[in-house]
Design a protein around this motif. Structure first.
Motif, PDB file in Angstrom:
ATOM      1  N   VAL A  23       0.922  -1.196  -0.132  1.00  0.00           N
ATOM      2  CA  VAL A  23      -0.039   0.013   0.056  1.00  0.00           C
ATOM      3  C   VAL A  23       0.846   1.138  -0.046  1.00  0.00           C
ATOM      4  CG1 VAL A  23      -1.789   1.047   1.023  1.00  0.00           C
ATOM      5  CG2 VAL A  23      -1.653  -1.150   1.389  1.00  0.00           C
ATOM      6  N   ALA A  24       0.966   1.895  -1.145  1.00  0.00           N
ATOM      7  CA  ALA A  24       1.730   3.069  -1.274  1.00  0.00           C
ATOM      8  C   ALA A  24       1.159   4.194  -0.608  1.00  0.00           C
ATOM      9  CB  ALA A  24       2.247   3.128  -2.483  1.00  0.00           C
ATOM     10  N   VAL A  25       0.066   4.459  -0.874  1.00  0.00           N
ATOM     11  CA  VAL A  25      -0.579   5.510  -0.374  1.00  0.00           C
ATOM     12  C   VAL A  25      -2.051   4.847   0.202  1.00  0.00           C
ATOM     13  CG1 VAL A  25      -1.977   7.597  -0.870  1.00  0.00           C
ATOM     14  CG2 VAL A  25       0.176   6.912  -2.152  1.00  0.00           C
ATOM     15  N   ASP A  26      -2.290   5.352   1.648  1.00  0.00           N
ATOM     16  CA  ASP A  26      -3.271   4.815   2.242  1.00  0.00           C
ATOM     17  C   ASP A  26      -4.497   5.884   2.723  1.00  0.00           C
ATOM     18  OD1 ASP A  26      -4.902   3.015   3.670  1.00  0.00           O
ATOM     19  OD2 ASP A  26      -3.467   2.460   4.950  1.00  0.00           O
ATOM     20  N   ASP A  27      -5.438   5.756   1.953  1.00  0.00           N
ATOM     21  CA  ASP A  27      -6.571   6.728   2.509  1.00  0.00           C
ATOM     22  C   ASP A  27      -6.326   8.152   2.834  1.00  0.00           C
ATOM     23  OD1 ASP A  27      -9.086   7.153   3.227  1.00  0.00           O
ATOM     24  OD2 ASP A  27      -8.953   6.846   5.081  1.00  0.00           O
ATOM     25  N   LEU A  28      -5.595   8.733   1.943  1.00  0.00           N
ATOM     26  CA  LEU A  28      -5.014  10.023   1.972  1.00  0.00           C
ATOM     27  C   LEU A  28      -6.039  11.063   1.443  1.00  0.00           C
ATOM     28  CD1 LEU A  28      -2.546  12.071   2.480  1.00  0.00           C
ATOM     29  CD2 LEU A  28      -1.820  11.587  -0.002  1.00  0.00           C
ATOM     30  N   SER A  29      -6.382  11.968   2.317  1.00  0.00           N
ATOM     31  CA  SER A  29      -7.184  13.312   2.065  1.00  0.00           C
ATOM     32  C   SER A  29      -6.351  14.344   2.410  1.00  0.00           C
ATOM     33  CB  SER A  29      -8.619  13.320   2.722  1.00  0.00           C
ATOM     34  OG  SER A  29      -9.211  11.796   2.468  1.00  0.00           O
ATOM     35  N   PHE A  30      -6.304  15.302   1.358  1.00  0.00           N
ATOM     36  CA  PHE A  30      -5.963  17.001   2.057  1.00  0.00           C
ATOM     37  C   PHE A  30      -6.367  17.663   0.842  1.00  0.00           C
ATOM     38  CE2 PHE A  30      -2.270  15.376  -0.206  1.00  0.00           C
ATOM     39  CZ  PHE A  30      -1.763  16.364  -1.063  1.00  0.00           C
ATOM     40  N   ASN A  31      -6.370  19.091   1.144  1.00  0.00           N
ATOM     41  CA  ASN A  31      -6.600  20.065   0.069  1.00  0.00           C
ATOM     42  C   ASN A  31      -5.505  20.881  -0.170  1.00  0.00           C
ATOM     43  OD1 ASN A  31      -9.588  19.767   0.077  1.00  0.00           O
ATOM     44  ND2 ASN A  31      -9.771  20.785   1.993  1.00  0.00           N
ATOM     45  N   ALA A  39       3.581  22.235   0.674  1.00  0.00           N
ATOM     46  CA  ALA A  39       4.488  21.254   0.548  1.00  0.00           C
ATOM     47  C   ALA A  39       4.031  19.702   0.951  1.00  0.00           C
ATOM     48  CB  ALA A  39       5.544  21.702   1.468  1.00  0.00           C
ATOM     49  N   LEU A  40       4.571  18.767   0.159  1.00  0.00           N
ATOM     50  CA  LEU A  40       4.055  17.421   0.946  1.00  0.00           C
ATOM     51  C   LEU A  40       5.613  16.800   1.129  1.00  0.00           C
ATOM     52  CD1 LEU A  40       1.731  15.130   0.380  1.00  0.00           C
ATOM     53  CD2 LEU A  40       2.629  14.939  -1.715  1.00  0.00           C
ATOM     54  N   ILE A  41       5.612  16.573   2.379  1.00  0.00           N
ATOM     55  CA  ILE A  41       7.018  15.976   2.941  1.00  0.00           C
ATOM     56  C   ILE A  41       6.739  14.701   3.380  1.00  0.00           C
ATOM     57  CG2 ILE A  41       7.752  18.349   3.131  1.00  0.00           C
ATOM     58  CD1 ILE A  41       7.564  18.100   6.163  1.00  0.00           C
ATOM     59  N   ILE A 233       9.034  28.964   2.290  1.00  0.00           N
ATOM     60  CA  ILE A 233       8.075  29.365   1.649  1.00  0.00           C
ATOM     61  C   ILE A 233       6.892  28.827   1.509  1.00  0.00           C
ATOM     62  CG2 ILE A 233       9.865  29.957  -0.216  1.00  0.00           C
ATOM     63  CD1 ILE A 233       9.253  27.715  -1.874  1.00  0.00           C
ATOM     64  N   SER A 234       6.522  27.760   2.538  1.00  0.00           N
ATOM     65  CA  SER A 234       5.433  26.962   2.276  1.00  0.00           C
ATOM     66  C   SER A 234       4.409  27.693   3.255  1.00  0.00           C
ATOM     67  CB  SER A 234       5.549  25.535   2.640  1.00  0.00           C
ATOM     68  OG  SER A 234       6.503  24.991   2.269  1.00  0.00           O
ATOM     69  N   ASP A 235       3.065  27.741   2.611  1.00  0.00           N
ATOM     70  CA  ASP A 235       1.784  28.152   3.505  1.00  0.00           C
ATOM     71  C   ASP A 235       1.472  26.896   4.386  1.00  0.00           C
ATOM     72  OD1 ASP A 235       1.751  30.789   2.396  1.00  0.00           O
ATOM     73  OD2 ASP A 235       1.527  29.654   0.460  1.00  0.00           O
ATOM     74  N   HIS A 236       1.633  25.820   3.790  1.00  0.00           N
ATOM     75  CA  HIS A 236       0.882  24.782   4.296  1.00  0.00           C
ATOM     76  C   HIS A 236       1.713  23.276   4.028  1.00  0.00           C
ATOM     77  CE1 HIS A 236      -2.923  21.916   3.311  1.00  0.00           C
ATOM     78  NE2 HIS A 236      -2.453  21.629   4.295  1.00  0.00           N
ATOM     79  N   VAL A 237       1.757  22.619   5.256  1.00  0.00           N
ATOM     80  CA  VAL A 237       2.646  21.628   4.964  1.00  0.00           C
ATOM     81  C   VAL A 237       1.733  20.143   5.250  1.00  0.00           C
ATOM     82  CG1 VAL A 237       4.690  20.269   5.597  1.00  0.00           C
ATOM     83  CG2 VAL A 237       4.647  22.900   5.521  1.00  0.00           C
ATOM     84  N   VAL A 238       1.972  19.159   4.395  1.00  0.00           N
ATOM     85  CA  VAL A 238       1.223  17.920   4.474  1.00  0.00           C
ATOM     86  C   VAL A 238       2.483  16.830   4.671  1.00  0.00           C
ATOM     87  CG1 VAL A 238      -0.218  16.101   3.529  1.00  0.00           C
ATOM     88  CG2 VAL A 238      -0.730  18.494   3.375  1.00  0.00           C
ATOM     89  N   TYR A 242       4.682   6.246   5.532  1.00  0.00           N
ATOM     90  CA  TYR A 242       4.329   5.057   4.921  1.00  0.00           C
ATOM     91  C   TYR A 242       2.938   5.100   4.388  1.00  0.00           C
ATOM     92  CZ  TYR A 242       7.908   2.873   7.661  1.00  0.00           C
ATOM     93  OH  TYR A 242       8.994   2.605   8.220  1.00  0.00           O
ATOM     94  N   GLY A 243       2.756   6.258   3.507  1.00  0.00           N
ATOM     95  CA  GLY A 243       1.291   6.518   2.765  1.00  0.00           C
ATOM     96  C   GLY A 243       0.336   7.045   3.475  1.00  0.00           C
ATOM     97  N   GLU A 244       0.666   7.180   4.739  1.00  0.00           N
ATOM     98  CA  GLU A 244      -0.514   7.855   5.422  1.00  0.00           C
ATOM     99  C   GLU A 244      -0.070   9.464   5.891  1.00  0.00           C
ATOM    100  OE1 GLU A 244      -2.432   5.607   8.817  1.00  0.00           O
ATOM    101  OE2 GLU A 244      -1.265   3.817   8.003  1.00  0.00           O
ATOM    102  N   LYS A 245      -1.420  10.119   5.943  1.00  0.00           N
ATOM    103  CA  LYS A 245      -1.003  11.390   6.573  1.00  0.00           C
ATOM    104  C   LYS A 245      -0.748  11.569   8.016  1.00  0.00           C
ATOM    105  CE  LYS A 245      -4.320  14.878   6.483  1.00  0.00           C
ATOM    106  NZ  LYS A 245      -5.186  15.554   6.024  1.00  0.00           N
ATOM    107  N   ILE A 246       0.449  12.071   8.433  1.00  0.00           N
ATOM    108  CA  ILE A 246       0.511  12.056   9.943  1.00  0.00           C
ATOM    109  C   ILE A 246       0.452  13.454  10.686  1.00  0.00           C
ATOM    110  CG2 ILE A 246       1.908   9.872   9.948  1.00  0.00           C
ATOM    111  CD1 ILE A 246       4.422  11.700  10.437  1.00  0.00           C
ATOM    112  N   SER A 247       0.512  14.289   9.465  1.00  0.00           N
ATOM    113  CA  SER A 247       0.322  15.727   9.967  1.00  0.00           C
ATOM    114  C   SER A 247       0.150  16.595   8.943  1.00  0.00           C
ATOM    115  CB  SER A 247       1.839  16.216  10.660  1.00  0.00           C
ATOM    116  OG  SER A 247       1.637  17.561  11.269  1.00  0.00           O
ATOM    117  N   ASP A 248      -0.863  17.694   9.059  1.00  0.00           N
ATOM    118  CA  ASP A 248      -1.260  18.666   8.161  1.00  0.00           C
ATOM    119  C   ASP A 248      -1.515  20.033   8.766  1.00  0.00           C
ATOM    120  OD1 ASP A 248      -2.981  19.748   6.234  1.00  0.00           O
ATOM    121  OD2 ASP A 248      -4.095  18.356   5.782  1.00  0.00           O
TER     122      ASP A 248
END
Lengths: 281, 311
Positions: A23-31, A39-41, A233-238, A242-248
């Motif tokens: 599972v490379a990306v697992d139930d990821l949601s963001f705007n 930034a996606l880090i 420079i980022s306004d917003h960091v996701v 392991y494919g899951e969002k841990i912070s936003d």
């Protein structure tokens, strides 16, 4: 409710990408907020590039949906579109971690290729162009002007007629951004734009990205490992792990999130305090 | 010396026809890395379509010259359009469904398409030779062989002039199309990185189809020229002409447009000179031997770009 949730340019909902059992990306949601630099880090292998590949039609996601909301009010479901339409209609452009320029073509031609669709329409699908239709000549002139504009912005205008493969690495990175911008995107996705750049080039890149965001109504989504770029420079960091969002959240909020620190240090959450004490953060 | 000039004229004429066909091979190879073995047969279909229209509208050399020229231009346009449709169809049904499968798969369907086209024409048009009365008789006599008739008479026929002029014009036009237009740029972009091209909004499938269409249109011109020059065609002409044109493309450096033109010219000249000075039977051997020798010393062909791998 954060600013990026109000009028997002891109909404990713429950995106899941599986490769067999992995599972490379697992139930990821963001705007991605309109006009923001997002930034996606995440650590290596967290699934960042997979998200990009789903966005730009390289992969068909296993589950979920990706909605591009254009300025004119149109909505596009990117996961259903063939890749060439994602650029042409949804106005999403991307660059690559390993640069993919048309090495045998000149800088100017690289930028002209990105404007293929408007030129084809203006030239009556080439036939009108052969007979020297005036609307085509005008479109061609405008395309060259636009290309020159971006060459100037990226400081490459002196080498417009050199083959792209002859450029030094840092210039190739900037040319890739210029080419992406020539397709007139509303969302620009950059995969590690600062990789391999020296601090001076990195600072120039920051300035370029901020200029693009400010002057061209283009929202930027970037994958980056260089924290100086991300934080500055980022306004917003996701943050992915392991494919899951841990912070936003905002750069400052994410920086202090114990989950993020744990992910980067490679320890479980509950040990973060102990490790932090040890290293003295 | 006169003999040499005559061979030169004949060789350039033949080379022009090969060159026109070779462009189709080299462009398709450049863009999808596949040898379109059905291309020679597309050339044959072009020749047949031209013949059918010439016979159907009873175009003969007896017509007033202005009308004849108009009629031939009409035949050329119609046969280019119809042959292009054939080329498009072959790509659509034999190659596109296999895009993304392993490299040899489209090669096999190419051979299949070639056999299918040959047999279709054989069955629908008959297996016998199809002759055509010369449409453009006459020519210039550059040397009458001397007063006593001991020398060699050099003839430059009108049909040879036509072939060389049309080929030259098409090649110039084509080079401009590839280098100057947006479509040409898109084709070159697809050649280098198809995935990236499509991420920039280029419809890669359509661009590939157009490449086949252009190649087929040029092959149909070659077909009409062949018909006018030799005055006889059959369902099998595509095979040998195709192999020769393919050789020409490889000799010039496959993937390179000027290379295909140069290669075509060279193969035409070698063949004619060999049959003029040595023996007709071994002309193909000569052409292919030159190919082998060139490839030993220049594996990428005369004008091909060597593959440089960055380490």
């Amino acid at each position: 409710m954060s600013s990026w949730d109000i009028n997002p340019v891109l909404t990713i909902e429950h995106l899941t990408m599986r490769f067999g059992g992995l599972v490379a990306v697992d139930d990821l949601s963001f705007n991605v907020g309109r006009g923001d630099i997002t930034a996606l880090i995440g650590p290596n292998g967290a699934g960042k590039t997979t998200v990009f590949n789903c966005l730009t039609g390289f992969y068909k996601p296993t589950e979920g949906r990706i909605v591009m909301n254009r300025l004119n009010g149109e909505h596009f479901l990117l996961e259903r579109m063939p890749d060439f339409q994602i650029s042409a209609h949804a106005k999403v452009a991307r660059t690559f971690q390993n640069i993919r320029l048309f090495g045998g073509m000149t800088l100017l031609e690289n930028l002209m290729v990105a404007q293929h669709n408007p030129l084809m329409v203006a030239s009556g699908y080439t036939i009108g162009g052969i007979f020297g239709l005036t609307s085509f000549r005008k479109a061609e002139r405008e395309a060259v002007e636009r290309a020159c504009y971006w060459l100037e912005k990226t400081g490459l205008v002196d080498r417009a007629d050199a083959p792209a493969a002859d450029l030094p690495y840092g210039d190739q990175r900037r040319l890739e951004i210029a080419r992406a911008m020539c397709s007139g995107p509303e969302l620009l996705c950059l995969d590690e734009p600062a990789a391999g750049l020296n601090p001076k080039e990195s600072a120039e890149l920051n300035a370029l990205l901020q200029y693009i965001r400010k002057e061209h109504q283009t929202s930027i989504l970037l994958i980056e490992h260089d924290m100086s770029v991300v934080m500055e420079i980022s306004d917003h960091v996701v943050v992915l792990d392991y494919g899951e969002k841990i912070s936003d959240g905002t750069a400052a909020a994410v920086k202090d999130d114990p989950k993020v620190i744990a992910a980067y240090l490679g320890v479980p959450d509950e040990e973060v305090d102990a490790v932090e004490e040890e290293v003295g953060i | 010396m006169e003999y040499f000039f005559q061979q030169l004229i004949n060789g350039v004429t033949l080379g022009s026809i090969y060159g026109l066909i070779a462009i189709g091979y080299t462009m398709v190879y450049g863009i999808i890395g596949m040898i379109n073995f059905a291309h020679g047969d597309i050339f044959m279909v072009g020749a047949f379509i031209a013949l059918i229209f010439i016979v159907a509208f009873s175009i003969t050399a007896a017509m007033p010259i202005a009308l004849l020229v108009l009629a031939l231009i009409g035949v050329l346009i119609v046969s280019m359009a119809l042959t292009a449709a054939w080329g498009w169809t072959v790509e659509r049904i034999a190659y596109r469904p296999l895009r993304g499968s392993f490299r040899l798969a489209p090669l096999i369907t190419a051979i299949g398409a070639s056999i299918a086209l040959q047999n279709f024409v054989q069955i629908s048009q008959g297996a016998r030779n199809k002759p055509l009365q010369p449409l453009i008789p006459g020519g210039f006599s550059l040397s009458d062989g001397g007063a006593d008739g001991s020398g060699f008479a050099v003839q430059l026929s009108y049909s040879q002039i036509l072939i060389i002029v049309v080929t030259l014009a098409l090649m110039i036009g084509f080079t401009l199309l590839i280098n100057k237009t947006s479509l040409g740029r898109a084709q070159r972009a697809c050649e280098q990185d198809r995935k990236m091209a499509s991420l920039l909004g280029i419809n890669v499938d359509r661009t590939i189809s157009l490449t086949f269409v252009m190649g087929a249109a040029l092959a149909s011109v070659a077909g009409l020229m062949f018909l006018l020059y030799y005055g006889v065609i059959d369902f099998y002409i595509g095979f040998l002409a195709g192999v020769k044109a393919f050789t020409a493309a490889v000799l010039g450096g496959i993937g390179s447009l000027p290379g295909a033109m140069l290669g075509g010219l060279l193969i035409g000249l070698i063949e004619t000179f060999w049959s003029g000075y040595f023996s007709v039977e071994y002309k193909d051997v000569a052409a292919f031997s030159i190919l082998a020798i060139v490839l030993i010393f220049m594996p990428e062909g005369l004008l091909g770009k060597p593959e440089v791998e960055k380490v």
